[in-house]
Design a protein around this motif. Sequence first.
Motif, PDB file in Angstrom:
ATOM      1  N   UNK A 150       0.848  -1.187   0.000  1.00  0.00           N
ATOM      2  CA  UNK A 150       0.000   0.000   0.000  1.00  0.00           C
ATOM      3  C   UNK A 150       0.889   1.244   0.000  1.00  0.00           C
ATOM      4  N   UNK A 151       0.332   2.374  -0.381  1.00  0.00           N
ATOM      5  CA  UNK A 151       1.088   3.627  -0.416  1.00  0.00           C
ATOM      6  C   UNK A 151       1.782   3.913   0.917  1.00  0.00           C
ATOM      7  N   UNK A 152       1.072   3.677   2.016  1.00  0.00           N
ATOM      8  CA  UNK A 152       1.661   3.943   3.332  1.00  0.00           C
ATOM      9  C   UNK A 152       2.930   3.115   3.534  1.00  0.00           C
ATOM     10  N   UNK A 153       2.897   1.851   3.106  1.00  0.00           N
ATOM     11  CA  UNK A 153       4.064   0.984   3.241  1.00  0.00           C
ATOM     12  C   UNK A 153       5.197   1.433   2.317  1.00  0.00           C
ATOM     13  N   UNK A 154       4.861   1.867   1.120  1.00  0.00           N
ATOM     14  CA  UNK A 154       5.869   2.311   0.161  1.00  0.00           C
ATOM     15  C   UNK A 154       6.556   3.598   0.607  1.00  0.00           C
ATOM     16  N   UNK A 155       5.903   4.364   1.471  1.00  0.00           N
ATOM     17  CA  UNK A 155       6.488   5.602   1.997  1.00  0.00           C
ATOM     18  C   UNK A 155       7.308   5.371   3.267  1.00  0.00           C
ATOM     19  N   UNK A 156       7.235   4.178   3.851  1.00  0.00           N
ATOM     20  CA  UNK A 156       7.952   3.897   5.096  1.00  0.00           C
ATOM     21  C   UNK A 156       9.458   4.025   4.924  1.00  0.00           C
ATOM     22  N   UNK A 157      10.119   4.489   5.978  1.00  0.00           N
ATOM     23  CA  UNK A 157      11.582   4.599   6.027  1.00  0.00           C
ATOM     24  C   UNK A 157      12.078   3.793   7.227  1.00  0.00           C
ATOM     25  N   UNK A 158      12.073   2.464   7.128  1.00  0.00           N
ATOM     26  CA  UNK A 158      12.338   1.614   8.292  1.00  0.00           C
ATOM     27  C   UNK A 158      13.809   1.404   8.643  1.00  0.00           C
ATOM     28  N   UNK A 159      14.720   1.982   7.889  1.00  0.00           N
ATOM     29  CA  UNK A 159      16.143   1.731   8.114  1.00  0.00           C
ATOM     30  C   UNK A 159      16.848   2.958   8.676  1.00  0.00           C
ATOM     31  N   UNK A 160      16.433   3.368   9.863  1.00  0.00           N
ATOM     32  CA  UNK A 160      17.029   4.549  10.507  1.00  0.00           C
ATOM     33  C   UNK A 160      18.538   4.358  10.630  1.00  0.00           C
ATOM     34  N   UNK A 161      19.299   5.397  10.417  1.00  0.00           N
ATOM     35  CA  UNK A 161      18.882   6.787  10.246  1.00  0.00           C
ATOM     36  C   UNK A 161      18.553   7.153   8.801  1.00  0.00           C
ATOM     37  N   UNK A 162      18.608   6.197   7.886  1.00  0.00           N
ATOM     38  CA  UNK A 162      18.340   6.479   6.480  1.00  0.00           C
ATOM     39  C   UNK A 162      16.890   6.914   6.285  1.00  0.00           C
ATOM     40  N   UNK A 163      16.685   7.807   5.333  1.00  0.00           N
ATOM     41  CA  UNK A 163      15.349   8.263   4.964  1.00  0.00           C
ATOM     42  C   UNK A 163      14.856   7.589   3.682  1.00  0.00           C
ATOM     43  N   UNK A 164      15.532   6.490   3.273  1.00  0.00           N
ATOM     44  CA  UNK A 164      15.140   5.776   2.055  1.00  0.00           C
ATOM     45  C   UNK A 164      13.792   5.097   2.210  1.00  0.00           C
ATOM     46  N   UNK A 165      12.991   5.197   1.154  1.00  0.00           N
ATOM     47  CA  UNK A 165      11.721   4.482   1.069  1.00  0.00           C
ATOM     48  C   UNK A 165      11.642   3.862  -0.318  1.00  0.00           C
ATOM     49  N   UNK A 166      10.797   2.868  -0.462  1.00  0.00           N
ATOM     50  CA  UNK A 166      10.606   2.268  -1.785  1.00  0.00           C
ATOM     51  C   UNK A 166      10.050   3.290  -2.764  1.00  0.00           C
ATOM     52  N   UNK A 167       9.111   4.099  -2.333  1.00  0.00           N
ATOM     53  CA  UNK A 167       8.543   5.120  -3.216  1.00  0.00           C
ATOM     54  C   UNK A 167       9.615   6.127  -3.619  1.00  0.00           C
ATOM     55  N   UNK A 168      10.468   6.497  -2.679  1.00  0.00           N
ATOM     56  CA  UNK A 168      11.566   7.406  -2.990  1.00  0.00           C
ATOM     57  C   UNK A 168      12.532   6.816  -4.000  1.00  0.00           C
ATOM     58  N   UNK A 169      12.805   5.518  -3.899  1.00  0.00           N
ATOM     59  CA  UNK A 169      13.693   4.869  -4.868  1.00  0.00           C
ATOM     60  C   UNK A 169      13.103   4.895  -6.272  1.00  0.00           C
ATOM     61  N   UNK A 170      11.806   4.655  -6.397  1.00  0.00           N
ATOM     62  CA  UNK A 170      11.155   4.698  -7.711  1.00  0.00           C
ATOM     63  C   UNK A 170      11.216   6.116  -8.278  1.00  0.00           C
ATOM     64  N   UNK A 171      10.947   7.099  -7.453  1.00  0.00           N
ATOM     65  CA  UNK A 171      11.029   8.492  -7.904  1.00  0.00           C
ATOM     66  C   UNK A 171      12.459   8.847  -8.314  1.00  0.00           C
ATOM     67  N   UNK A 172      13.429   8.391  -7.535  1.00  0.00           N
ATOM     68  CA  UNK A 172      14.832   8.639  -7.854  1.00  0.00           C
ATOM     69  C   UNK A 172      15.206   8.027  -9.198  1.00  0.00           C
ATOM     70  N   UNK A 173      14.766   6.800  -9.434  1.00  0.00           N
ATOM     71  CA  UNK A 173      15.127   6.141 -10.688  1.00  0.00           C
ATOM     72  C   UNK A 173      14.450   6.809 -11.886  1.00  0.00           C
ATOM     73  N   UNK A 174      13.312   7.427 -11.690  1.00  0.00           N
ATOM     74  CA  UNK A 174      12.707   8.222 -12.770  1.00  0.00           C
ATOM     75  C   UNK A 174      13.623   9.392 -13.113  1.00  0.00           C
ATOM     76  N   UNK A 175      14.142  10.055 -12.082  1.00  0.00           N
ATOM     77  CA  UNK A 175      15.081  11.163 -12.302  1.00  0.00           C
ATOM     78  C   UNK A 175      16.348  10.673 -13.007  1.00  0.00           C
ATOM     79  N   UNK A 176      16.860   9.523 -12.593  1.00  0.00           N
ATOM     80  CA  UNK A 176      18.097   8.984 -13.159  1.00  0.00           C
ATOM     81  C   UNK A 176      17.906   8.588 -14.624  1.00  0.00           C
ATOM     82  N   UNK A 177      16.805   7.922 -14.941  1.00  0.00           N
ATOM     83  CA  UNK A 177      16.505   7.564 -16.340  1.00  0.00           C
ATOM     84  C   UNK A 177      16.468   8.829 -17.195  1.00  0.00           C
TER      85      UNK A 177
END
Length: 174
Positions: free
Chosen positions: A41-68
């Motif tokens: 779900x969107x809420x899960x894709x926005x989670x940042x469970x690896x403190x102190x990192x702010x990485x989320x799955x949704x953020x990775x997808x957005x980042x890869x759009x920028x990289x492409x």
Amino acid sequence: MTISAASDRNEPSTTANERDMLDGWLDYHRATLVWKCEGLQDEQLRLTPLAPSELSLLGLVRHMAEVERYWFREIMLGEELPELYCTEEDPDGDFNVTGKDTWARAEQVWQTEVEQAKQAAAGRSLDLLSDAGSHHRGEEFSLRWVYTHMIEEYARHNGHADLLREHIDGSTGD
């Protein structure tokens, strides 16, 4: 062609020519990223469970759009394009997701950038040099280098995605 997870996630032939091998591995890693996000779900894709990192799955997808967009369109084709998510005030805007950011929107933007990248590379020699230099040092790049870098970029971030997914719901897999 829309990239879906399991159905498009096939390793390339071990005897393919160079171009087919590069296309195959890049598509494999693109599909892996989708697979890591599948069923959440969107809420899960926005989670940042690896403190102190702010990485989320949704953020990775957005980042890869920028990289492409950056490597295939801005660098290889020399297009002058605005950033998708990043700004001067928020240079990590691709990673900085909010409650308003959704999978549907991020996936649609990413899929569009993947298709644009494929069009930018189609029919071009791997030896072709970029129309623009990097924004950092002004260097030109061969299309072969861009493919190799993109495979590395996805592989690295798919490792992050694997750890994020495991922390979100326990799912693991290559």
